[in-house]
Design a protein around this motif. Structure first.
Motif, PDB file in Angstrom:
ATOM      1  N   CYS A 150       0.878  10.514   1.057  1.00 59.68           N
ATOM      2  CA  CYS A 150       1.012   9.085   1.316  1.00 59.68           C
ATOM      3  C   CYS A 150       2.007   8.515   0.306  1.00 59.68           C
ATOM      4  CB  CYS A 150      -0.338   8.369   1.204  1.00 59.68           C
ATOM      5  SG  CYS A 150      -0.927   8.136  -0.485  1.00 59.68           S
ATOM      6  N   GLN A 151       2.385   7.279   0.510  1.00 57.05           N
ATOM      7  CA  GLN A 151       3.297   6.636  -0.424  1.00 57.05           C
ATOM      8  C   GLN A 151       2.622   6.521  -1.793  1.00 57.05           C
ATOM      9  OE1 GLN A 151       3.906   2.908   1.517  1.00 57.05           O
ATOM     10  NE2 GLN A 151       5.408   3.701   2.956  1.00 57.05           N
ATOM     11  N   PRO A 152       3.359   6.830  -2.886  1.00 62.63           N
ATOM     12  CA  PRO A 152       2.764   6.730  -4.222  1.00 62.63           C
ATOM     13  C   PRO A 152       2.173   5.344  -4.500  1.00 62.63           C
ATOM     14  CG  PRO A 152       4.890   7.846  -4.330  1.00 62.63           C
ATOM     15  CD  PRO A 152       4.739   7.337  -2.933  1.00 62.63           C
ATOM     16  N   GLU A 153       2.789   4.314  -3.924  1.00 63.56           N
ATOM     17  CA  GLU A 153       2.277   2.958  -4.134  1.00 63.56           C
ATOM     18  C   GLU A 153       0.865   2.815  -3.584  1.00 63.56           C
ATOM     19  OE1 GLU A 153       5.137   3.709  -2.713  1.00 63.56           O
ATOM     20  OE2 GLU A 153       6.708   2.903  -4.025  1.00 63.56           O
ATOM     21  N   ARG A 154       0.588   3.473  -2.477  1.00 64.77           N
ATOM     22  CA  ARG A 154      -0.752   3.407  -1.887  1.00 64.77           C
ATOM     23  C   ARG A 154      -1.764   4.122  -2.779  1.00 64.77           C
ATOM     24  NH1 ARG A 154      -1.515   1.885   3.463  1.00 64.77           N
ATOM     25  NH2 ARG A 154       0.388   1.269   4.559  1.00 64.77           N
ATOM     26  N   GLY A 187      -2.725   5.001   5.669  1.00 64.93           N
ATOM     27  CA  GLY A 187      -1.596   4.230   6.168  1.00 64.93           C
ATOM     28  C   GLY A 187      -1.958   3.074   7.072  1.00 64.93           C
TER      29      GLY A 187
END
Length: 288
Positions: free
Chosen positions: A126-130, A191
């Motif tokens: 997943c996106q690191p920000e998530r 997501g």
């Protein structure tokens, strides 16, 4: 269908827990004793099911879901200590401190809490920000503004006549915060859109209150063998509960209203959230 899906989630969780590497030292033995000693695994199940509800793959977030069970288990070890609830049994077995001593029980809880953040920081697709968002949200939910803060309020309220609003404040933090972040974790890592995550949040907040109301009811009508811990402990500790304030029948009515609220929050999601609706019914009907 619900039971079949529930058992599938449990099988994945239990397999992961059984394969976790442990040393042969006393701390590892103490940590694993409580972690693999049974339990409903509601928090990791909720995380996995929430991931699926937003269209994600539950198994891809499994380490993060397991982290929630580590945090929950640490809280149970500490709750049972003589300085807290002073319970000798948990999940049908002797409490951790009765087997390993109070000092080792405290350290086992500390170890599980910190170990959880190793799992949360594991690389995920997943996106690191998530992932960073989830790590922060779990820390808040488990800390002074969540579970720990709720436990402090709970202890401070022993022997006092609390209002219904005060009890709800305690349990939104003590029980509800970790359940809510479980659903959010699944939605965020898988997501989900902000709208979907908000729906899961409202669902889990209602579920958290329902969970605690059911616990209060079971403490009155349940038996120690079925519960796996001493029944009637709330009354012995002079804790204000939904039952002590509302009475048994009204507590059941409020419980049902929370379950309906949880199910209503899922309307935004499609049939992939059907299991979550059934999970709410399971919470209402459970006997332990």
């Amino acid at each position: 269908m619900f039971q079949e899906t529930f058992q599938q989630y449990l099988a994945v969780i239990e397999k992961y827990l059984a394969q976790m590497p442990w040393g042969k030292d006393k701390l590892s033995e103490s940590m694993s004793y409580s972690l693999v000693g049974g339990g409903k695994r509601i928090r990791p199940v909720l995380a996995l099911a929430s991931a699926k509800a937003v269209g994600g793959d539950p198994e891809k977030i499994l380490p993060a879901a397991i982290a929630l069970e580590l945090i929950h288990t640490y809280s149970l070890i500490h709750d049972d200590l003589p300085a807290m609830d002073n319970d000798d049994y948990r999940r049908g077995r002797l409490s951790n401190h009765k087997v390993f001593g109070e000092a080792n029980a405290i350290l086992a809880g500390d170890g599980l809490l910190t170990y959880a953040f190793e799992f949360l920081a594991d690389p995920v697709l997943c996106q690191p920000e998530r992932q960073l968002r989830v790590i922060r949200e779990v820390a808040v939910a488990a800390g002074k503004n969540g579970m720990v803060g709720g436990q402090v309020l709970d202890i401070a309220g022993e022997g006092k006549k609390l209002s219904l609003a005060e009890i709800e404040e305690i349990h939104k933090a003590k029980t509800g915060a970790l359940l809510t972040v479980s659903a959010r974790l699944g939605g965020i890592l898988a997501g989900g859109s902000e709208e979907q995550i908000e729906a899961l949040t409202k669902y889990a907040q209602a579920l958290g209150l329902a969970f605690q109301i059911k616990d209060d009811i079971l403490d009155v009508i349940g038996d120690s063998e079925t519960l796996g811990k001493p029944a009637g402990s709330d009354q012995r500790q002079e804790k204000a509960t939904y039952v002590s304030i509302l009475g048994l029948e009204e507590a059941k009515r409020v419980l049902h209203a929370q379950i309906q609220g949880a199910q209503s929050a899922l309307k935004l999601l499609d049939n992939r959230a059907e299991f979550l609706g059934d999970l709410a019914v399971y919470i209402e009907q459970r006997q332990h």
